[in-house]
Scaffold this motif. Sequence first.
Motif, PDB file in Angstrom:
ATOM      1  N   UNK B 476       0.836  -1.200   0.000  1.00 46.30           N
ATOM      2  CA  UNK B 476       0.000   0.000   0.000  1.00 46.30           C
ATOM      3  C   UNK B 476       0.868   1.246   0.000  1.00 46.30           C
ATOM      4  N   UNK B 477       0.204   2.373  -0.176  1.00 43.45           N
ATOM      5  CA  UNK B 477       0.968   3.620  -0.287  1.00 43.45           C
ATOM      6  C   UNK B 477       0.010   4.773   0.019  1.00 43.45           C
ATOM      7  N   UNK B 478       0.494   5.827   0.701  1.00 43.61           N
ATOM      8  CA  UNK B 478      -0.359   7.004   0.899  1.00 43.61           C
ATOM      9  C   UNK B 478      -0.442   7.792  -0.406  1.00 43.61           C
ATOM     10  N   UNK B 479      -1.558   8.456  -0.624  1.00 47.16           N
ATOM     11  CA  UNK B 479      -1.734   9.225  -1.858  1.00 47.16           C
ATOM     12  C   UNK B 479      -0.614  10.248  -2.015  1.00 47.16           C
ATOM     13  N   UNK B 480      -0.078  10.328  -3.205  1.00 48.21           N
ATOM     14  CA  UNK B 480       0.910  11.359  -3.505  1.00 48.21           C
ATOM     15  C   UNK B 480       2.323  11.063  -3.033  1.00 48.21           C
TER      16      UNK B 480
END
Lengths: 70, 576
Positions: B476-480
Amino acid sequence: MDLRLPVGALFAIFGALLTLFGAFGPKDIYEKSLGINVNLYWGAVLLVFGLLMAGFALAASKREAQAKAE
Amino acid sequence: MTNLHMGQVHLGLIDYALMLIYFVFVIGIGASLKRRVKTSSDFFQSGRSIPAWITGLAFLSANLGAQEVIGMGASGAKYGIATAHFYWVGAIPAMVFVGIFMMPFYYGSKARSVPEYLKLRYDEKTRGFNAFSFAIMTLFSSGISLFAMAKLLGLLLGWDFTFSMLVSAGIVLAYIFLGGLTSAIYNEVLQFFLIVFGFLPLVVIGLTKAGGWDGVKHSLDLLAVQNHFPAGAYTHAWAHMGSATNPMGVDWFSLTMGLGFVLSFGYWCTDFLVVQRAMAANSMSAARRTPLIAAVPKMLFPFLVILPGMIAMALTANGAASGYSLPLDAKGGLDYNMAAPSMLVHFFPTGLLGVGMTALLASFMSGMAGNVTAFNTVFTVDIYESYIRPKQSDHHYLMVGKFATVGGILVSILTALLAANFNNIMDMLQLVFAFVNAPLFATFLLGMFWKRTTGHGAFFGLLSGTVGAAIHHGLTRPAGEFEAIKGGWLGHIVHTYPSDMAQNFWTAIIAWTTCFVVTIIISSLTKRTKSDEELTGLVYSLTPKPEETEKVWYKQPVVLGIIVLMGAVILNVLFS
């Protein structure tokens, strides 16, 4: 050692220094703190807190000594 | 833009005098305790002799390091009052839980450390896993704290990095070496009062300048609209938590489960750094009251550490008229980390500035000392005595503890130097520790409340929880965000979170759940290795309930716990 003693002593000394500095030191430094002589007022608060803490400690040790003597 | 680059301040003679007096007191307390340290128990556990109000304030203060004073001010500026969730949803319920339900096992088992409790309850490998990861983690945290302080003193006062680092490390070393845990605890209490008295005038002056709470609200409401949030986004803790459209980018579920349950209970209930303070108390009742006494000032701390950040933001939003603006960082964005320190320098005249700077120093030193005392105990009890040289004289272990203190401080200094040169290594290590810590509370919860939990279950549960956390982070990854340190390093993105905080909370939830489920499955499939007798005092159902020995209501843990929880509810409602 009753911890209240060193805590009280430290704040009494801090308070006394700040109060004296606020009372007799330069007055043109308080522009930063909105024109309030914070050293004088907050110094007094610290001094009272310090003396109270140290006072409680001394009273407690006195009571203890009395209890021992009886 | 008056404050584009923070101008450095020059301290007056009185400011230096106040700092010097503080240093003299700190070392004096250590020196005066020296003759009381005769056994290893005196050094590591304060001989279990400290009254509850002192362990309580130390419990709070050991956690009051750089992260709290600087970090919470920064989050206050960035996210507003929602930062208080770290206190009113996070810390307080966990502190009540550890005091009422868990302390009977920690204190009653006569374990000297949290890893040692794991050894008594489970087995050697579970203890070893926890002991090694904890020992390394405390040293890195202590080093990072040192690094942050030296950097801050350089920015604010122009002090040399190496000089500030060596002086403060030297002072911490001196007072722990002399007086052991008692000295650290006594100094933490002193540091608690300094932080309160150093920051309180900042809140008063700052609020006056910003036109009171209403003024702060008004300015932040305008700012919220400017930043495309609902008007009350910075000044209401709950109103905008229905979805993730608030500055934190988290919704109520990940907030209460991730932060409130997994992360906070994991930290306050199992981290030896804080638990050690309670274990030094002079009775079971005092040990149970320790976190509850700490919870009272803790729930008021948002007004001391978060509010200055919000005020800084409000004044910045008001523009040139306020005369203050948040400094900018190297990339030209707002440097949130400077919110509290820059306010201090902006509003405090020489004199009071000395008190404020001493308070900052005190907070850094108490955070560092907490880590160092936790390290020297875990190193000596759980690593040296268990794996290197068992069955030595008590004096031998006392000396090892003292040398571990010196060694721990030296490694902290090296870590700080490393952090100064390789920022990414530090971020990576902190990430790995987050993976290791997240599942831990499941292991304790099952261990304390289900006697069927086995050593194999606990160990492999912990391991799979840690791996689960890492995999979730990798997918997963945080937006931006596109750096590997932020997630997505497994090459395939399954989900994108609205913010890195949401991602952190979910990593914790996944780690905890994995550990919980795997521990139950493996425990059911493996044989119990500890008999009911061996588990007496370690597991809830096999331990006699602690009898209420206190006659007055305000000394009874359960009564105190209920009052504390009600206080937290009221604060949540007031600032909802």
